[in-house]
Write a protein that holds these residues in place. Structure first.
Motif, PDB file in Angstrom:
ATOM      1  N   UNK A  94      -3.616  18.019  18.672  1.00 13.74           N
ATOM      2  CA  UNK A  94      -4.066  18.320  20.033  1.00 13.74           C
ATOM      3  C   UNK A  94      -5.101  17.299  20.438  1.00 13.74           C
ATOM      4  N   UNK A  95      -4.911  16.673  21.588  1.00  9.11           N
ATOM      5  CA  UNK A  95      -5.829  15.648  22.077  1.00  9.11           C
ATOM      6  C   UNK A  95      -6.003  15.792  23.586  1.00  9.11           C
ATOM      7  N   UNK A  96      -6.969  15.062  24.127  1.00  6.53           N
ATOM      8  CA  UNK A  96      -7.196  15.028  25.561  1.00  6.53           C
ATOM      9  C   UNK A  96      -6.435  13.847  26.163  1.00  6.53           C
ATOM     10  N   UNK A  97      -6.090  13.995  27.414  1.00  7.20           N
ATOM     11  CA  UNK A  97      -5.475  12.869  28.142  1.00  7.20           C
ATOM     12  C   UNK A  97      -6.341  11.626  28.009  1.00  7.20           C
ATOM     13  N   UNK A  98      -5.687  10.494  27.829  1.00  2.68           N
ATOM     14  CA  UNK A  98      -6.403   9.230  27.711  1.00  2.68           C
ATOM     15  C   UNK A  98      -6.663   8.818  26.270  1.00  2.68           C
ATOM     16  N   UNK A  99      -6.654   9.790  25.364  1.00 10.63           N
ATOM     17  CA  UNK A  99      -6.852   9.466  23.956  1.00 10.63           C
ATOM     18  C   UNK A  99      -5.548   8.932  23.350  1.00 10.63           C
ATOM     19  N   UNK A 100      -5.697   8.333  22.181  1.00  6.96           N
ATOM     20  CA  UNK A 100      -4.525   7.859  21.448  1.00  6.96           C
ATOM     21  C   UNK A 100      -4.065   8.928  20.469  1.00  6.96           C
ATOM     22  N   UNK A 101      -2.757   8.965  20.231  1.00  6.84           N
ATOM     23  CA  UNK A 101      -2.187   9.909  19.271  1.00  6.84           C
ATOM     24  C   UNK A 101      -1.465   9.122  18.193  1.00  6.84           C
ATOM     25  N   UNK A 102      -1.753   9.446  16.939  1.00 10.98           N
ATOM     26  CA  UNK A 102      -1.095   8.785  15.819  1.00 10.98           C
ATOM     27  C   UNK A 102      -0.390   9.812  14.960  1.00 10.98           C
ATOM     28  N   UNK A 103       0.886   9.533  14.682  1.00  8.42           N
ATOM     29  CA  UNK A 103       1.680  10.396  13.819  1.00  8.42           C
ATOM     30  C   UNK A 103       2.232   9.556  12.680  1.00  8.42           C
ATOM     31  N   UNK A 104       2.307  10.155  11.508  1.00  9.06           N
ATOM     32  CA  UNK A 104       2.739   9.430  10.321  1.00  9.06           C
ATOM     33  C   UNK A 104       3.998  10.049   9.739  1.00  9.06           C
ATOM     34  N   UNK A 105       4.794   9.203   9.104  1.00 12.21           N
ATOM     35  CA  UNK A 105       6.060   9.632   8.520  1.00 12.21           C
ATOM     36  C   UNK A 105       6.204   8.972   7.158  1.00 12.21           C
ATOM     37  N   UNK A 106       6.566   9.753   6.166  1.00  9.61           N
ATOM     38  CA  UNK A 106       6.855   9.189   4.849  1.00  9.61           C
ATOM     39  C   UNK A 106       8.291   9.531   4.472  1.00  9.61           C
ATOM     40  N   UNK A 107       8.910   8.656   3.707  1.00  8.65           N
ATOM     41  CA  UNK A 107      10.291   8.885   3.304  1.00  8.65           C
ATOM     42  C   UNK A 107      10.453   8.488   1.842  1.00  8.65           C
ATOM     43  N   UNK A 108      11.655   8.730   1.306  1.00  9.48           N
ATOM     44  CA  UNK A 108      11.767   8.657  -0.153  1.00  9.48           C
ATOM     45  C   UNK A 108      12.678   7.564  -0.680  1.00  9.48           C
ATOM     46  N   UNK A 109      13.663   7.133   0.108  1.00  6.71           N
ATOM     47  CA  UNK A 109      14.638   6.183  -0.435  1.00  6.71           C
ATOM     48  C   UNK A 109      14.707   4.923   0.425  1.00  6.71           C
ATOM     49  N   UNK A 110      15.483   3.963  -0.023  1.00  2.00           N
ATOM     50  CA  UNK A 110      15.663   2.731   0.749  1.00  2.00           C
ATOM     51  C   UNK A 110      16.368   3.025   2.062  1.00  2.00           C
ATOM     52  N   UNK A 112      10.258  16.682   9.502  1.00  6.28           N
ATOM     53  CA  UNK A 112       9.941  18.018  10.013  1.00  6.28           C
ATOM     54  C   UNK A 112       9.252  17.991  11.367  1.00  6.28           C
ATOM     55  N   UNK A 113       8.743  16.848  11.767  1.00  8.67           N
ATOM     56  CA  UNK A 113       8.208  16.709  13.111  1.00  8.67           C
ATOM     57  C   UNK A 113       6.725  16.965  13.249  1.00  8.67           C
ATOM     58  N   UNK A 114       6.159  16.402  14.310  1.00 12.49           N
ATOM     59  CA  UNK A 114       4.768  16.632  14.710  1.00 12.49           C
ATOM     60  C   UNK A 114       4.760  17.167  16.124  1.00 12.49           C
ATOM     61  N   UNK A 115       4.078  18.315  16.312  1.00 10.58           N
ATOM     62  CA  UNK A 115       3.938  18.864  17.667  1.00 10.58           C
ATOM     63  C   UNK A 115       2.673  18.303  18.291  1.00 10.58           C
ATOM     64  N   UNK A 116       2.856  17.577  19.376  1.00  7.80           N
ATOM     65  CA  UNK A 116       1.727  16.966  20.084  1.00  7.80           C
ATOM     66  C   UNK A 116       1.449  17.747  21.361  1.00  7.80           C
ATOM     67  N   UNK A 117       0.184  18.121  21.526  1.00  2.66           N
ATOM     68  CA  UNK A 117      -0.270  18.781  22.760  1.00  2.66           C
ATOM     69  C   UNK A 117      -1.319  17.888  23.385  1.00  2.66           C
TER      70      UNK A 117
END
Lengths: 111, 113
Positions: free
Chosen positions: A12-28, A103-108
């Motif tokens: 959850x962030x305010x308008x104007x801020x930056x949002x960062x989401x991360x993803x990890x995976x297992x294979x090539x 599984x996703x990230x819910x951004x508000x």
């Protein structure tokens, strides 16, 4: 198990801020893709980064890929209330036709 | 929007009954996918097709079968529906995810009572 795991699960962030989401995976992988889903709707493709690329930009989106760490990040700069949605990473696994989602990230984003 | 249509959009069915969901495309894309989406699990691949009569299993294929008798249609069948198959089902199409993106349908909300 899921190919991609994302964090945070919710942000959850305010308008104007930056949002960062991360993803990890297992294979090539062949590539890693990011999708957006508004509530109750289908997924919409945002950006694709190939395994030999390290960074890619599209408008206010910046994606990085670190194949040595098997991880990616999605940065949305100067967020807007309209960016409120769920964001998913998906990997095209090397030498297959499968597209496997995290599984996703819910951004508000609050006005 | 890519020409991809799912039907029905909503369905309520009883445990033990067979159910078929349809995905229809007008894009002539080679690849078609069925996913299910459940809270906390994201999207999980059920089955996919890489051509007419060519299909393969995904991550959660038990209890599901698929058929693709022509390029434009990909059917997902629950032979005997169970409550654990209550979910939102999404179809996707692609020219090839090795190089390009997938396009998604609007989803089918299935409730098994």
């Amino acid at each position: 198990s899921q190919q991609g795991e994302e964090d945070p699960q919710a942000l959850s962030i305010q308008e104007g801020e930056n949002a960062t989401m991360n993803c990890s995976y297992k294979t090539s992988i062949n590539n890693l893709q990011w999708y957006r889903q508004n509530s109750g709707r289908g997924l919409v493709h945002l950006i694709l980064i190939r395994s030999n690329e390290r960074e890619k930009h599209s408008g206010r989106l910046r994606v990085t890929l670190d194949t040595s760490k098997k991880s990616s990040s999605l940065l949305i700069t100067a967020s807007r209330a309209a960016d409120t949605a769920s964001y998913f990473c998906a990997t095209s696994r090397y030498n297959t036709d499968k597209l496997i989602f995290g599984t996703g990230t819910r951004l508000q984003v609050f006005p | 929007d890519a020409g991809i249509t799912q039907s029905p959009r909503h369905k309520v069915t009883e445990t033990g009954t067979p159910v078929t969901l349809r995905c229809h495309q007008t894009e002539n894309h080679r690849y078609m996918y069925w996913y299910r989406q459940d809270p906390g699990h994201g999207l999980r691949l059920i089955h996919y097709s890489y051509g007419v009569k060519d299909t393969d299993k995904g991550e959660v294929s038990d209890g599901y079968s698929v058929s693709r008798s022509k390029t434009e249609d990909f059917l997902l069948t629950l032979e005997s529906a169970t409550s654990s198959q209550t979910s939102v089902y999404f179809c996707a199409i692609s020219r090839g995810v090795e190089n390009t993106e997938a396009f998604f349908g609007q989803g089918t909300r299935l409730t098994v009572v």
